[in-house]
Design an enzyme around this catalytic site. Structure first.
Site, PDB file in Angstrom:
ATOM      1  N   HIS A 177       0.912  -1.192  -0.022  1.00  0.00           N
ATOM      2  CA  HIS A 177      -0.109   0.075   0.007  1.00  0.00           C
ATOM      3  C   HIS A 177       0.867   1.157  -0.037  1.00  0.00           C
ATOM      4  O   HIS A 177       0.475   2.268   0.316  1.00  0.00           O
ATOM      5  CB  HIS A 177      -0.970  -0.163   1.311  1.00  0.00           C
ATOM      6  CG  HIS A 177      -2.093  -1.042   1.213  1.00  0.00           C
ATOM      7  ND1 HIS A 177      -2.317  -1.846   2.134  1.00  0.00           N
ATOM      8  CD2 HIS A 177      -2.802  -1.414   0.075  1.00  0.00           C
ATOM      9  CE1 HIS A 177      -3.329  -2.790   2.006  1.00  0.00           C
ATOM     10  NE2 HIS A 177      -3.571  -2.584   0.544  1.00  0.00           N
ATOM     11  N   HIS A 178       2.011   1.109  -0.275  1.00  0.00           N
ATOM     12  CA  HIS A 178       2.991   2.321  -0.200  1.00  0.00           C
ATOM     13  C   HIS A 178       2.448   3.398  -1.361  1.00  0.00           C
ATOM     14  O   HIS A 178       2.731   4.539  -1.332  1.00  0.00           O
ATOM     15  CB  HIS A 178       4.529   2.127  -0.775  1.00  0.00           C
ATOM     16  CG  HIS A 178       4.727   1.769  -2.025  1.00  0.00           C
ATOM     17  ND1 HIS A 178       4.296   0.583  -2.749  1.00  0.00           N
ATOM     18  CD2 HIS A 178       5.330   2.517  -3.040  1.00  0.00           C
ATOM     19  CE1 HIS A 178       4.996   0.760  -3.848  1.00  0.00           C
ATOM     20  NE2 HIS A 178       5.404   1.891  -4.100  1.00  0.00           N
ATOM     21  N   LYS A 223      -2.667  -2.158  -7.879  1.00  0.00           N
ATOM     22  CA  LYS A 223      -3.121  -2.372  -9.410  1.00  0.00           C
ATOM     23  C   LYS A 223      -2.666  -3.873  -9.406  1.00  0.00           C
ATOM     24  O   LYS A 223      -1.477  -4.203  -9.242  1.00  0.00           O
ATOM     25  CB  LYS A 223      -2.596  -1.234 -10.259  1.00  0.00           C
ATOM     26  CG  LYS A 223      -2.759  -1.538 -11.860  1.00  0.00           C
ATOM     27  CD  LYS A 223      -3.791  -0.468 -12.022  1.00  0.00           C
ATOM     28  CE  LYS A 223      -4.187  -0.824 -13.287  1.00  0.00           C
ATOM     29  NZ  LYS A 223      -5.435  -1.916 -13.644  1.00  0.00           N
ATOM     30  N   LYS A 232      -2.941  -8.349  -6.926  1.00  0.00           N
ATOM     31  CA  LYS A 232      -3.524  -9.608  -7.936  1.00  0.00           C
ATOM     32  C   LYS A 232      -4.693 -10.418  -7.383  1.00  0.00           C
ATOM     33  O   LYS A 232      -4.840 -10.554  -6.359  1.00  0.00           O
ATOM     34  CB  LYS A 232      -2.112 -10.491  -8.088  1.00  0.00           C
ATOM     35  CG  LYS A 232      -2.193 -11.042  -9.358  1.00  0.00           C
ATOM     36  CD  LYS A 232      -1.886 -10.304 -10.527  1.00  0.00           C
ATOM     37  CE  LYS A 232      -1.730 -11.053 -11.713  1.00  0.00           C
ATOM     38  NZ  LYS A 232      -1.011 -10.222 -12.685  1.00  0.00           N
ATOM     39  N   SER A 259      -2.538   0.181 -19.072  1.00  0.00           N
ATOM     40  CA  SER A 259      -3.590   0.417 -17.982  1.00  0.00           C
ATOM     41  C   SER A 259      -3.446   1.682 -17.149  1.00  0.00           C
ATOM     42  O   SER A 259      -4.455   2.180 -16.967  1.00  0.00           O
ATOM     43  CB  SER A 259      -3.408  -0.902 -17.035  1.00  0.00           C
ATOM     44  OG  SER A 259      -4.080  -2.070 -17.600  1.00  0.00           O
ATOM     45  N   LYS A 279       7.124  -4.300 -10.320  1.00  0.00           N
ATOM     46  CA  LYS A 279       7.122  -3.879 -11.747  1.00  0.00           C
ATOM     47  C   LYS A 279       6.325  -2.334 -11.801  1.00  0.00           C
ATOM     48  O   LYS A 279       6.666  -1.812 -12.751  1.00  0.00           O
ATOM     49  CB  LYS A 279       5.892  -4.907 -12.297  1.00  0.00           C
ATOM     50  CG  LYS A 279       5.602  -4.586 -13.812  1.00  0.00           C
ATOM     51  CD  LYS A 279       4.675  -5.785 -14.224  1.00  0.00           C
ATOM     52  CE  LYS A 279       4.858  -7.207 -13.933  1.00  0.00           C
ATOM     53  NZ  LYS A 279       3.805  -8.131 -14.373  1.00  0.00           N
TER      54      LYS A 279
HETATM   55  P1  NAD Z   1      -4.083 -15.700 -22.008  1.00  0.00           P
HETATM   56  O1  NAD Z   1      -5.130 -16.635 -20.990  1.00  0.00           O
HETATM   57  O2  NAD Z   1      -4.589 -14.861 -22.824  1.00  0.00           O
HETATM   58  O3  NAD Z   1      -3.182 -16.745 -22.596  1.00  0.00           O
HETATM   59  C1  NAD Z   1      -2.224 -17.808 -21.847  1.00  0.00           C
HETATM   60  C2  NAD Z   1      -2.222 -18.716 -23.010  1.00  0.00           C
HETATM   61  O4  NAD Z   1      -1.282 -19.894 -22.449  1.00  0.00           O
HETATM   62  C3  NAD Z   1      -3.457 -19.381 -23.390  1.00  0.00           C
HETATM   63  O5  NAD Z   1      -3.382 -19.504 -24.906  1.00  0.00           O
HETATM   64  C4  NAD Z   1      -3.395 -20.935 -22.936  1.00  0.00           C
HETATM   65  O6  NAD Z   1      -3.899 -21.884 -23.806  1.00  0.00           O
HETATM   66  C5  NAD Z   1      -1.862 -20.976 -23.066  1.00  0.00           C
HETATM   67  N1  NAD Z   1      -1.493 -22.152 -21.766  1.00  0.00           N
HETATM   68  C6  NAD Z   1      -2.157 -22.701 -21.005  1.00  0.00           C
HETATM   69  N2  NAD Z   1      -1.266 -23.531 -20.361  1.00  0.00           N
HETATM   70  C7  NAD Z   1      -0.325 -23.999 -21.321  1.00  0.00           C
HETATM   71  C8  NAD Z   1       0.612 -24.909 -21.246  1.00  0.00           C
HETATM   72  N3  NAD Z   1       0.839 -25.886 -20.572  1.00  0.00           N
HETATM   73  N4  NAD Z   1       1.479 -24.685 -22.393  1.00  0.00           N
HETATM   74  C9  NAD Z   1       1.415 -23.899 -23.430  1.00  0.00           C
HETATM   75  N5  NAD Z   1       0.626 -22.987 -23.308  1.00  0.00           N
HETATM   76  C10 NAD Z   1      -0.426 -23.044 -22.205  1.00  0.00           C
HETATM   77  O7  NAD Z   1      -3.007 -15.162 -20.693  1.00  0.00           O
HETATM   78  P2  NAD Z   1      -2.347 -13.883 -21.005  1.00  0.00           P
HETATM   79  O8  NAD Z   1      -3.207 -12.646 -20.317  1.00  0.00           O
HETATM   80  O9  NAD Z   1      -1.528 -13.795 -22.107  1.00  0.00           O
HETATM   81  O10 NAD Z   1      -1.396 -14.039 -19.672  1.00  0.00           O
HETATM   82  C11 NAD Z   1      -0.023 -14.897 -19.877  1.00  0.00           C
HETATM   83  C12 NAD Z   1       0.990 -14.664 -18.962  1.00  0.00           C
HETATM   84  O11 NAD Z   1       1.381 -13.461 -19.111  1.00  0.00           O
HETATM   85  C13 NAD Z   1       0.572 -15.048 -17.486  1.00  0.00           C
HETATM   86  O12 NAD Z   1       1.804 -15.437 -16.805  1.00  0.00           O
HETATM   87  C14 NAD Z   1       0.302 -13.498 -17.148  1.00  0.00           C
HETATM   88  O13 NAD Z   1       0.260 -13.011 -15.686  1.00  0.00           O
HETATM   89  C15 NAD Z   1       1.106 -12.777 -17.735  1.00  0.00           C
HETATM   90  N6  NAD Z   1       0.777 -11.340 -18.065  1.00  0.00           N
HETATM   91  C16 NAD Z   1      -0.155 -10.931 -18.805  1.00  0.00           C
HETATM   92  C17 NAD Z   1      -0.738  -9.669 -18.824  1.00  0.00           C
HETATM   93  C18 NAD Z   1      -1.898  -9.072 -19.623  1.00  0.00           C
HETATM   94  O14 NAD Z   1      -2.180  -7.954 -19.921  1.00  0.00           O
HETATM   95  N7  NAD Z   1      -2.806 -10.199 -20.197  1.00  0.00           N
HETATM   96  C19 NAD Z   1       0.203  -8.408 -18.347  1.00  0.00           C
HETATM   97  C20 NAD Z   1       1.401  -8.880 -17.662  1.00  0.00           C
HETATM   98  C21 NAD Z   1       1.574 -10.252 -17.396  1.00  0.00           C
END
Ligand code: NAD
Length: 471
Positions: free
Chosen positions: A64-65, A70, A106, A364, A94
């Protein structure tokens, strides 16, 4: 076999490695490291067949700093208190790293999206939002959720609608959540922002001649061979921008398996095929791995590996066999701390998650600012700038007695659109972020992950110290 190390502990090991290089008054580093609050809610879901199921969900506030806090929320059957706490901690570091003024949070709901009807999903998201309202875990100045795994604009719209219905006319209620469709107050460029940020991160890394020479690679993205794990929001867009810049996407790993082709794969073709319900294994490729064997694709021969799916996929079992020279962490926490040590020893350049995927929270932040100002970026000045530039160019033409080619004139005499401004702000953030961690890594003689943690911890520490909480 050794017990797996909990995810939050993994993050804290990275924190400790950086903290060892820093000197702060007693108590400050433990305060930064601790998770301030984790909420666990459970509620009943009436399923379409009339049966009742108990749904478990979490929201963690790591720091909460700065307020609001977010962070995204995800739908996954492996959701747990440990996972949301670790991911919230990563959000704190981040946001600090890329100068986005939030504490880290989160959320997660423990479900697998495919197991529920759309109507059931809507009931789950709306009830989760209601629970967040009850515990003060959503609101423009409190906590602003966003998309993460398996969450897209539809889920975010349900959340916004539920919050708005409960917010009694709060003028900026639209800023309670980001990742909205543009029609609901979203910002252009948010959907692809994280993947675009991954692209900028890689572009910065491969632009350093000394670093590339050490890895035996040429500078630039053109011709680099890339393997991507996860063709979701982050992985698909990262692959698309890399391919557009001349990289060859040689491998794609998904849930159903993995495919490899040394001449390059068509990411859009794979994505369209999967969106229509097909499997990537049905497409032509030199090599295929099916089912869980797909994870072995992480070890395929390539220059750059982009894990963009899950946490903990690079561990002590495969770290010695990874052939990539650069790993760009699109996902959060894809590398365990033990694997990180192995990869560093092997001289693999690791671009850490807290930097690489920071594009999502950066845009965002732009969306939140847009919502609070109730004004689209570029609306006030786009035409003014366009006509101003046109006047300047006409003045130059009359001074030199020659006309600019019409195409050039039209290209230069424009004002920036919302999307132009968002992408420019994202690029600036990612370039500056890399410059900072690269400089710190040189000064301290550390890897980039440690440098990123050092940079983030310093910024959070300053926030505490300047508020007079610590000397
Ligand atoms: P998403 O659900 O859109 O995509 C994840 C993809 O990974 C899917 O296509 C899914 O089928 C695939 N997947 C799942 N299990 C798998 C496996 N065992 N092997 C291979 N592929 C597999 O999710 P996202 O939003 O793209 O998030 C992906 C990662 O990025 C997460 O770690 C998330 O925390 C991180 N992230 C996302 C955002 C964002 O803006 N969406 C921002 C920062 C970080």
């Amino acid at each position: 076999m050794a017990e797996p190390v909990p995810f939050f502990e993994q993050v804290n090991r990275y924190f400790d490695r950086a903290a060892d290089l820093l000197d702060y008054p007693p108590g400050l580093l433990p305060q930064i490291k601790a998770c301030n609050a984790v909420y666990h809610v459970s509620f009943p879901l009436k399923r379409d067949d009339g049966s009742i199921e108990v749904i478990h969900a979490w929201r963690a506030h790591h720091s909460h700093h700065k307020l609001p806090v977010k962070g995204g929320f995800r739908l996954t059957s492996h959701a747990s208190e440990d996972e949301v706490t670790a991911l919230a901690a990563l959000m704190t570091y981040k946001c600090a790293l890329v100068n986005v003024p939030y504490g880290g949070a989160k959320g997660a709901i423990r479900i697998e999206k495919e197991d529920y009807s759309v109507a059931e999903l809507e009931r789950i998201i709306r009830r989760y939002t209601f629970e967040l309202v009850r515990i003060n875990c959503i609101g423009p100045g409190l906590d602003v959720p966003a998309p993460d795994m398996a969450v897209g604009q539809r889920e975010i719209s349900w959340m916004l609608d539920t919050y708005t219905a409960l917010s009694h006319g709060e003028v900026s209620s639209v800023a309670c959540v980001t990742g909205k469709p543009v029609s609901q107050g979203g910002v252009r460029g948010r959907v692809e922002a994280t993947g675009r940020g991954v692209f900028f991160a890689i572009r910065e890394a491969v632009s350093r001649p000394d670093d590339m020479k050490r890895l035996g690679l040429s500078t630039g993205i053109d011709g680099k061979r890339v393997v991507v794990q996860g063709l979701g929001n982050v992985g698909y867009h990262a692959a698309k921008f890399l391919a557009e810049a001349g990289a060859l996407i040689v491998g794609v790993l998904e849930r159903e398996g993995a495919i490899y082709d040394s001449s390059g794969l068509d990411v859009d073709k794979i994505n369209n095929h999967r969106v229509e319900g097909g499997s990537l294994l049905e497409l032509g490729a030199e090599e295929k791995l099916d089912g869980p064997n797909g994870a072995q694709g992480l070890e395929w021969d390539c220059d750059i590996l982009v894990p963009a799916a899950l946490e903990g996929v690079i561990d002590t079992h495969n770290a010695e066999r990874i052939q990539a020279k650069i790993i760009a962490e699109g996902a959060n926490g894809p590398t365990t701390s033990a694997a990180d040590t192995i990869l560093n020893r092997r001289g693999i350049l690791q671009l850490p998650d807290l930097y690489v995927n920071a594009g999502g929270v950066t845009v965002s932040y732009f969306e939140w600012v847009k919502n609070l100002s109730h004004l689209r970026f570029g609306r006030m000045d786009r035409r003014f700038r366009a006509s101003n530039r046109a006047e300047m160019m006409s003045a130059v033409e009359s001074l030199v007695g020659e006309s600019f080619p019409a195409k050039l004139f039209d290209k230069v005499a424009v004002g920036a659109s919302e999307e132009d401004l968002v992408n420019s702000g994202l690029e600036e953030t990612m370039v500056e972020g890399y410059q900072e961690i690269h400089r710190i890594s040189g000064e301290l003689g550390t890897d980039l992950r440690t440098a990123a943690f050092v940079n983030a911890i310093r910024k959070v520490a300053t926030a505490y110290q300047e508020r007079g909480i610590f000397p």
